[in-house]
Design a protein around this motif. Structure first.
Motif, mmCIF file in Angstrom:
data_model
loop_
_atom_site.group_PDB
_atom_site.id
_atom_site.type_symbol
_atom_site.label_atom_id
_atom_site.label_comp_id
_atom_site.label_asym_id
_atom_site.label_seq_id
_atom_site.Cartn_x
_atom_site.Cartn_y
_atom_site.Cartn_z
ATOM 1 N N MET A 5 0.863 -1.323 -0.420
ATOM 2 C CA MET A 5 0.253 0.165 0.058
ATOM 3 C C MET A 5 0.954 1.152 0.041
ATOM 4 O O MET A 5 0.339 2.390 -0.428
ATOM 5 N N PHE A 6 1.486 1.063 0.822
ATOM 6 C CA PHE A 6 3.096 2.363 0.875
ATOM 7 C C PHE A 6 2.826 2.119 -0.416
ATOM 8 O O PHE A 6 3.777 4.226 -0.713
ATOM 9 N N GLU A 7 3.464 1.477 -1.617
ATOM 10 C CA GLU A 7 4.028 2.415 -2.507
ATOM 11 C C GLU A 7 2.554 2.529 -3.775
ATOM 12 O O GLU A 7 3.579 3.705 -4.279
ATOM 13 N N LEU A 8 1.544 1.795 -3.251
ATOM 14 C CA LEU A 8 0.534 2.493 -4.185
ATOM 15 C C LEU A 8 -0.053 4.292 -3.516
ATOM 16 O O LEU A 8 -0.022 4.393 -4.763
ATOM 17 N N LEU A 9 -0.389 4.399 -3.151
ATOM 18 C CA LEU A 9 -0.101 5.468 -1.455
ATOM 19 C C LEU A 9 0.876 6.609 -2.412
ATOM 20 O O LEU A 9 1.171 7.760 -1.211
ATOM 21 N N LYS A 10 2.082 6.251 -2.978
ATOM 22 C CA LYS A 10 3.202 7.237 -3.253
ATOM 23 C C LYS A 10 3.540 7.686 -1.873
ATOM 24 O O LYS A 10 4.227 8.560 -2.162
ATOM 25 N N GLU A 11 4.326 6.871 -1.082
ATOM 26 C CA GLU A 11 4.878 6.470 0.388
ATOM 27 C C GLU A 11 4.451 7.613 0.872
ATOM 28 O O GLU A 11 5.713 8.300 1.628
ATOM 29 N N VAL A 12 3.401 8.485 0.833
ATOM 30 C CA VAL A 12 3.143 9.826 2.112
ATOM 31 C C VAL A 12 3.186 8.857 2.968
ATOM 32 O O VAL A 12 2.645 7.525 3.007
ATOM 33 N N PRO A 13 2.886 9.430 4.458
ATOM 34 C CA PRO A 13 3.070 9.189 5.684
ATOM 35 C C PRO A 13 1.354 8.912 5.927
ATOM 36 O O PRO A 13 1.245 7.790 6.769
ATOM 37 N N TYR A 14 0.514 9.620 4.994
ATOM 38 C CA TYR A 14 -0.790 8.899 5.388
ATOM 39 C C TYR A 14 -1.534 9.176 4.625
ATOM 40 O O TYR A 14 -1.016 10.614 3.300
ATOM 41 N N ALA A 15 -2.859 9.194 3.955
ATOM 42 C CA ALA A 15 -3.214 9.541 2.840
ATOM 43 C C ALA A 15 -5.049 8.969 3.151
ATOM 44 O O ALA A 15 -5.165 8.508 4.516
ATOM 45 N N THR A 16 -6.316 9.450 2.590
ATOM 46 C CA THR A 16 -7.510 9.324 2.508
ATOM 47 C C THR A 16 -7.514 8.251 1.327
ATOM 48 O O THR A 16 -7.037 8.240 -0.101
ATOM 49 N N VAL A 17 -8.081 6.752 2.023
ATOM 50 C CA VAL A 17 -8.670 5.569 0.559
ATOM 51 C C VAL A 17 -10.334 5.978 0.782
ATOM 52 O O VAL A 17 -10.715 5.911 2.146
ATOM 53 N N HIS A 18 -10.751 5.415 0.161
ATOM 54 C CA HIS A 18 -12.103 5.119 0.244
ATOM 55 C C HIS A 18 -12.079 3.307 -0.101
ATOM 56 O O HIS A 18 -11.644 3.310 -1.419
ATOM 57 N N ALA A 19 -13.147 2.850 0.548
ATOM 58 C CA ALA A 19 -13.454 1.425 0.166
ATOM 59 C C ALA A 19 -14.890 0.678 0.014
ATOM 60 O O ALA A 19 -16.010 2.039 1.038
ATOM 61 N N THR A 20 -16.096 0.462 -1.350
ATOM 62 C CA THR A 20 -16.797 -0.062 -0.806
ATOM 63 C C THR A 20 -16.824 -1.281 -0.853
ATOM 64 O O THR A 20 -15.883 -2.117 -0.949
ATOM 65 N N GLY A 21 -17.638 -2.024 -0.516
ATOM 66 C CA GLY A 21 -17.748 -3.481 0.133
ATOM 67 C C GLY A 21 -19.301 -4.073 0.784
ATOM 68 O O GLY A 21 -20.092 -2.768 0.806
#
Lengths: 183, 454
Positions: free
Chosen positions: B405-421
């Protein structure tokens, strides 16, 4: 509420915030809702979906319907969906890319389906629209015509309507209008 | 003050601000806890506070004037529109010779000419054209807009600055308050949006009634009103006659064409009432604007902005509606936040190791006691990380599953993602869309880490 003296000392903090978190392109609430709609699609087996602009543009996509019952069996009809940023407050713009002889779809591809305009509600979703489009092929409706010649034929002479549909889908003329082959 | 000239001159500086100074220099029972009455407060307000006014139309003109006369001296105004002759009845900063010029630029100049010491920076562009960073310089954003889309955009930008600590409390320095005004004929609203505290625009978007849309087949087959004829020309006839040429509502030739087509159709069906101005009204969805409604709503907005910044009195909590149609009626309603709001809500904090893969993350969502989302699809700022369905997207995103995930989120310390399920709610599986705050353990000195360790 906002302490003026705090604002005074805040300038430095602003710079620090910018360092920690690069400002990124925001995802609109409409895009997020659409993401949910797409992830939960439960398409009928007549329908396929494709994303011409790749996996990250869900706002513009196409569905291909191959009806398995009714007058249009064997045909293949492509619809383009354009989803507005304020989705689901407003419905997607849906057009039929395939020229079709159909009482509820005109030769420009406009589709007369109530949930695409006057009866749209934010609780509806992409799946509902796909089912609505399928219904147009299994039960074309002569009461809400967009192509009123086709509607008149369907109402007055269903046999002739069936022949006209076959001729149009095979690639041919109905009256003055030429329809490209779509079977 | 004997000569008539002197009588018309602007009040001298201290006199102009006398009433304002009374508000700012005296204590009271309704003041905010942080309010510190002082004779210098007005100077501070003018020299420190940067205000953005979004829209320089009917409300925008009023807002700029009201804010400038309320002691704000550092203003910016943004509007992509140019002045039309039909604006002049109420957008009082504009003159006949201004027609065709930028609303933002003319409005800024006019107010600066009249109120000394005020600096207004105009921005003649779309709100989306500005970098997100542009909006971060302002302490408060005042909206004088006429569309849901534009409000929703500014709201998401302002709420995008909001950060929460690990206890889901908003961090004060990241709060970007907004005051939103809106009018429609004799009705209007003014609301105070403090992201993280009062409902944001998206929390209550369901308040807006759906737009009236006519069935296409009615337009094509059985028009009954002048508007039906106009919409026929606009939505059906235009494409038929001009295939591939997009209709432009701001092009007078296009509008003229729609008008003459609508007129022909109206004659054919024996319908009266198609006029050029009705054509414009229907096609551009114009609602009649009443100057006094704009003045009343703008005054309420400017006052709320002033109280919000100075703390000199209580703000409305949080949604004022005005109706001047049947008698005069003003009501304040306290709306509540949507705790799961995707735009202003805190979301669920999830801590990850930098080595955790997307597949592991999706599994965590299933096991997380607050979430229990099974079969999650995950997206990050318009980047679809993984889609469970449809098949085409699942195939395109499957390679991401094994990536950290760290790579997928471009190596920022924290990020907001959204999940559907599918998530469990009272024993029932329901589809849900959730906001998640991802923080990577041991990366950077993110605010969440600091809050947690203190």
């Amino acid at each position: 509420m906002i302490n003026l003296f705090k604002i005074k000392g805040q300038k430095k903090d602003d710079a620090a915030t910018a360092n920690g978190k690069p400002a990124a392109k925001k995802q609109s609430p409409g895009e997020l809702r659409l993401h949910k709609d797409i992830a939960e699609l439960n398409l009928p087996k007549t329908t396929k979906i494709s994303f011409p602009n790749g996996k990250d543009d869900l706002m513009n996509f196409e569905t291909t319907i191959k009806p398995d019952e009714g007058y249009y069996v064997g045909g293949k009809f492509v619809f383009t969906f354009q989803v507005p940023p304020v989705y689901p407050h407003e419905p997607p713009k849906v057009k039929c890319k395939t020229k079709v002889y159909h009482p509820n779809i005109d030769l420009e591809g406009n589709v007369c389906l109530n949930i695409l305009r006057e009866d749209w509600k934010p609780v509806l979703n992409i799946n509902t629209i796909v089912y609505g489009l399928n219904l147009l092929f299994s039960q074309p409706n002569d009461e809400d015509p967009l192509n009123h010649e086709a509607a008149a034929v369907l109402r007055d002479d269903p046999k002739k309507f069936e022949k006209n549909v076959q001729r149009a889908m095979a690639g041919g003329y109905v009256g003055e209008t030429h329809f490209p082959r779509c079977v | 003050m004997a000569s008539p000239d002197a009588e018309q001159a602007a009040p001298t500086e201290p006199a102009r601000w006398r009433d304002l100074d009374m508000l700012l220099s005296r204590p009271g029972n309704l003041v905010a806890a942080s309010f510190d009455p002082s004779p210098t407060l007005r100077d501070l307000l003018g020299s420190l506070v940067e205000v953005l006014v979004v829209g320089a139309g009917g409300l925008g003109c009023e807002l700029l004037k009201d804010l400038a006369l309320s002691g704000f001296k550092k203003l910016h105004v943004i509007d992509m529109d140019t002045i039309d002759v039909s604006n002049l009845n109420r957008q009082f900063l504009f003159r006949v010779q201004d027609v065709g010029k930028s609303k933002a630029e003319v409005a800024a100049n006019r107010v600066m000419e009249r109120v000394s010491g005020v600096n207004i920076v105009p921005h003649f562009c779309r709100i989306e054209d500005k970098e997100i960073e542009f909006y971060s310089q302002f302490h408060i954003i005042v909206l004088g807009l006429d569309s849901i889309e534009a409000r929703s955009y500014i709201n998401s930008v302002a709420c995008g600055f909001l950060e929460y600590d690990s206890n889901d409390n908003p961090l004060e320095e990241t709060v970007k308050p907004m005051v939103d005004g809106g009018t429609e004929g004799f009705k209007g609203h003014a609301r105070v949006i403090i992201p993280g505290t009062t409902p944001c625009f998206e929390c209550n978007i369901w308040l807006f009634p759906p737009q009236v849309k006519f069935p296409l087949c009615t337009l094509a087959e059985t028009p009954r009103t002048a508007a039906h004829c106009i919409e026929y020309a606009h939505l059906i006839k235009w494409d038929e006659v001009h295939p591939g040429k997009p209709f432009d509502a701001d092009d007078a030739e296009h509008m003229q064409w729609i008008y003459s087509e609508a007129l022909k159709r109206a004659e054919l069906f024996g319908i009266s009432g198609v006029t050029y101005s009705l054509t414009q009204g229907v096609v551009k969805n114009i609602i009649p604007a009443i100057a006094s409604t704009n003045a009343i709503i703008s005054a309420a907005c400017a006052l709320e902005a002033f109280k919000l910044i100075s703390g000199c009195s209580k703000n409305v909590s949080n949604y004022l509606t005005y109706n001047g149609l049947e008698g005069t009626h003003i009501k304040v309603t306290e709306f509540v936040r949507d705790k799961d709001c995707l735009v202003c809500g805190p979301g669920t904090l999830i801590e990850l190791d930098t080595s955790s893969t997307l597949a592991e993350f999706i599994k965590m969502l299933e096991e997380h006691p607050k979430l229990r989302i099974s079969k999650a699809s995950v997206t990050h700022e318009g980047n679809n990380l993984y889609m469970q369905s449809p098949e085409v997207l699942e195939q395109m995103t499957r390679p991401n599953l094994s990536l950290p995930m760290f790579e997928l989120l471009k190596e920022v310390p924290y990020a907001t993602v959204h999940a559907t399920g599918m998530a469990e709610n009272n024993g029932k599986k329901v589809s849900s869309l959730r906001k998640l705050r991802v923080a990577f353990k041991g990366v950077g000195a993110s605010k969440m880490d600091t809050a947690e360790s203190s």
